[in-house]
Motif scaffolding. Structure first.
Motif, PDB file in Angstrom:
ATOM      1  N   ASP A 182       4.920   1.622 -23.425  1.00  0.00           N
ATOM      2  CA  ASP A 182       6.141   1.844 -24.183  1.00  0.00           C
ATOM      3  C   ASP A 182       6.999   2.893 -23.475  1.00  0.00           C
ATOM      4  O   ASP A 182       6.527   3.653 -22.624  1.00  0.00           O
ATOM      5  CB  ASP A 182       5.770   2.316 -25.596  1.00  0.00           C
ATOM      6  N   CYS A 183       8.265   2.966 -23.870  1.00  0.00           N
ATOM      7  CA  CYS A 183       9.171   3.984 -23.347  1.00  0.00           C
ATOM      8  C   CYS A 183       8.977   5.285 -24.122  1.00  0.00           C
ATOM      9  O   CYS A 183       8.374   5.301 -25.193  1.00  0.00           O
ATOM     10  CB  CYS A 183      10.615   3.504 -23.483  1.00  0.00           C
ATOM     11  N   PRO A 184       9.496   6.425 -23.602  1.00  0.00           N
ATOM     12  CA  PRO A 184       9.439   7.676 -24.357  1.00  0.00           C
ATOM     13  C   PRO A 184      10.304   7.593 -25.616  1.00  0.00           C
ATOM     14  O   PRO A 184      11.250   6.809 -25.692  1.00  0.00           O
ATOM     15  CB  PRO A 184      10.010   8.713 -23.379  1.00  0.00           C
ATOM     16  N   HIS A 185       9.986   8.448 -26.587  1.00  0.00           N
ATOM     17  CA  HIS A 185      10.736   8.477 -27.843  1.00  0.00           C
ATOM     18  C   HIS A 185      11.193   9.901 -28.137  1.00  0.00           C
ATOM     19  O   HIS A 185      10.509  10.874 -27.779  1.00  0.00           O
ATOM     20  CB  HIS A 185       9.877   7.960 -28.995  1.00  0.00           C
ATOM     21  N   TYR A 186      12.344  10.031 -28.830  1.00  0.00           N
ATOM     22  CA  TYR A 186      12.931  11.329 -29.146  1.00  0.00           C
ATOM     23  C   TYR A 186      13.436  11.311 -30.584  1.00  0.00           C
ATOM     24  O   TYR A 186      13.784  10.259 -31.122  1.00  0.00           O
ATOM     25  CB  TYR A 186      14.102  11.637 -28.209  1.00  0.00           C
ATOM     26  N   THR A 187      13.490  12.502 -31.202  1.00  0.00           N
ATOM     27  CA  THR A 187      14.069  12.625 -32.534  1.00  0.00           C
ATOM     28  C   THR A 187      14.828  13.947 -32.624  1.00  0.00           C
ATOM     29  O   THR A 187      14.985  14.660 -31.619  1.00  0.00           O
ATOM     30  CB  THR A 187      12.980  12.535 -33.619  1.00  0.00           C
ATOM     31  N   ARG A 188      15.322  14.317 -33.786  1.00  0.00           N
ATOM     32  CA  ARG A 188      16.092  15.536 -33.959  1.00  0.00           C
ATOM     33  C   ARG A 188      15.224  16.770 -33.732  1.00  0.00           C
ATOM     34  O   ARG A 188      14.036  16.721 -34.010  1.00  0.00           O
ATOM     35  CB  ARG A 188      16.718  15.553 -35.356  1.00  0.00           C
ATOM     36  N   PRO A 189      15.831  17.861 -33.209  1.00  0.00           N
ATOM     37  CA  PRO A 189      17.253  18.069 -32.890  1.00  0.00           C
ATOM     38  C   PRO A 189      17.639  17.438 -31.559  1.00  0.00           C
ATOM     39  O   PRO A 189      16.769  17.108 -30.753  1.00  0.00           O
ATOM     40  CB  PRO A 189      17.361  19.593 -32.811  1.00  0.00           C
ATOM     41  N   VAL A 191      19.003  18.868 -29.054  1.00  0.00           N
ATOM     42  CA  VAL A 191      18.606  19.772 -27.973  1.00  0.00           C
ATOM     43  C   VAL A 191      17.452  20.628 -28.478  1.00  0.00           C
ATOM     44  O   VAL A 191      17.573  21.286 -29.516  1.00  0.00           O
ATOM     45  CB  VAL A 191      19.779  20.675 -27.525  1.00  0.00           C
ATOM     46  N   TRP A 192      16.341  20.610 -27.755  1.00  0.00           N
ATOM     47  CA  TRP A 192      15.165  21.408 -28.132  1.00  0.00           C
ATOM     48  C   TRP A 192      14.726  22.248 -26.941  1.00  0.00           C
ATOM     49  O   TRP A 192      14.453  21.705 -25.868  1.00  0.00           O
ATOM     50  CB  TRP A 192      14.027  20.501 -28.587  1.00  0.00           C
ATOM     51  N   PRO A 198      18.041  12.213 -23.887  1.00  0.00           N
ATOM     52  CA  PRO A 198      18.777  11.426 -22.891  1.00  0.00           C
ATOM     53  C   PRO A 198      20.072  10.862 -23.451  1.00  0.00           C
ATOM     54  O   PRO A 198      20.107  10.344 -24.571  1.00  0.00           O
ATOM     55  CB  PRO A 198      17.790  10.321 -22.520  1.00  0.00           C
ATOM     56  N   ALA A 199      21.122  10.950 -22.675  1.00  0.00           N
ATOM     57  CA  ALA A 199      22.461  10.579 -23.137  1.00  0.00           C
ATOM     58  C   ALA A 199      22.537   9.128 -23.587  1.00  0.00           C
ATOM     59  O   ALA A 199      23.263   8.799 -24.530  1.00  0.00           O
ATOM     60  CB  ALA A 199      23.481  10.846 -22.029  1.00  0.00           C
TER      61      ALA A 199
END
Length: 258
Positions: A182-189, A191-192, A198-199
């Motif tokens: 799978d690809c990487p995943h991001y959530t809030r905030p 900016v950490w 990623p834009a």
């Protein structure tokens, strides 16, 4: 489906089926789990289920007769219309992968034997065991953790168990998709600790997001599990664009040994 578990430690499974998202599969009855302790079928006051190995050596071996009597009780309770292969978790077993999990999730279940000590009397294995499975090239103190791993993987594929019905379709190793990581995943905030998301994921442009996720999936797989790419190629699941991404200088420069 129904899984009967032969284990000397049935209490390990009580919290397992009562917590987490997969509890829905057990509470709804989609995946029925029943534990059986072979000590209940061992004679004598001590309910002995193990003895020293012939030929000497360290450790103890699980005896055949208590296991055979326990297995007979399980088969007597299960309906004849419910074929139940006996699965032993063993170092010589075939390594569990996503395709196997999918197969078990579409089955009527099985009887899972959780070995302990130095192992199980080979005569019982030869006579009764249908399938041997392994989590990998390492040794656990018993088969309970392996059984839980298989149950968890099977339970999460049942309809309605995951919050997002299509979530498991994008799991790593799913050969129905491409079998890649799978690809990487991001959530809030956003900016950490100075590091932004990623834009592409913030663009709102669905095509760009899907392109980024595909490229990251290819990157992850090339860096960490390149043999999965060969398997995807053999199934003709990589496009010309995928191959261009894999051949890019950027990806080559990122390929550092772990």
């Amino acid at each position: 489906m129904r899984f009967d578990i032969i284990t000397l430690f049935p209490e390990l499974f009580t919290p397992f089926v009562e917590v987490g998202v997969t509890r829905r599969a057990y509470s709804s009855g989609q995946v029925a789990v029943q534990c059986w302790n072979p000590r209940d079928y061992a004679p004598g006051n001590y309910r002995r289920v193990d003895d020293r190995p012939f030929g000497g050596g360290p450790g103890m071996v699980m005896m055949a007769q208590p296991l055979a009597d326990c297995l007979a009780a399980i088969r007597a309770q299960r309906a004849e219309a419910e074929p139940a292969p006996l699965v032993l978790f063993s170092p010589i077993g075939e390594r569990i992968d996503h395709a196997q999990v999918q197969g078990w999730s579409d089955s009527q279940g099985a009887i899972l034997l959780c070995g302990r000590y130095e192992g199980v009397d080979q005569r019982f294995i030869d006579r009764h065991v249908d399938v041997q499975l392994s989590l990998g090239d390492f040794v656990l103190s018993g088969g309970e953790i392996a059984a839980m791993a298989l149950l968890d993987a099977v339970a999460r594929l049942q309809p309605g168990v995951l919050n997002d019905e299509g979530s498991h379709q994008f799991d790593s190793f799913n050969p129905a998709l491409d079998g890649l990581l799978d690809c990487p995943h991001y959530t809030r905030p956003e900016v950490w600790e100075g590091e932004p998301v990623p834009a592409a994921l913030l663009s709102g442009h669905h095509a760009n997001i899907e392109r980024w996720r595909r490229e990251q999936s290819l990157r992850n797989t090339a860096l960490h599990r390149p043999e999965l790419l060969d398997q995807a190629r053999s199934r003709q699941q990589l496009s010309r664009k995928d191959e261009q991404v894999l051949a890019s200088a950027d990806l080559v420069n990122l390929a550092k040994p772990l």
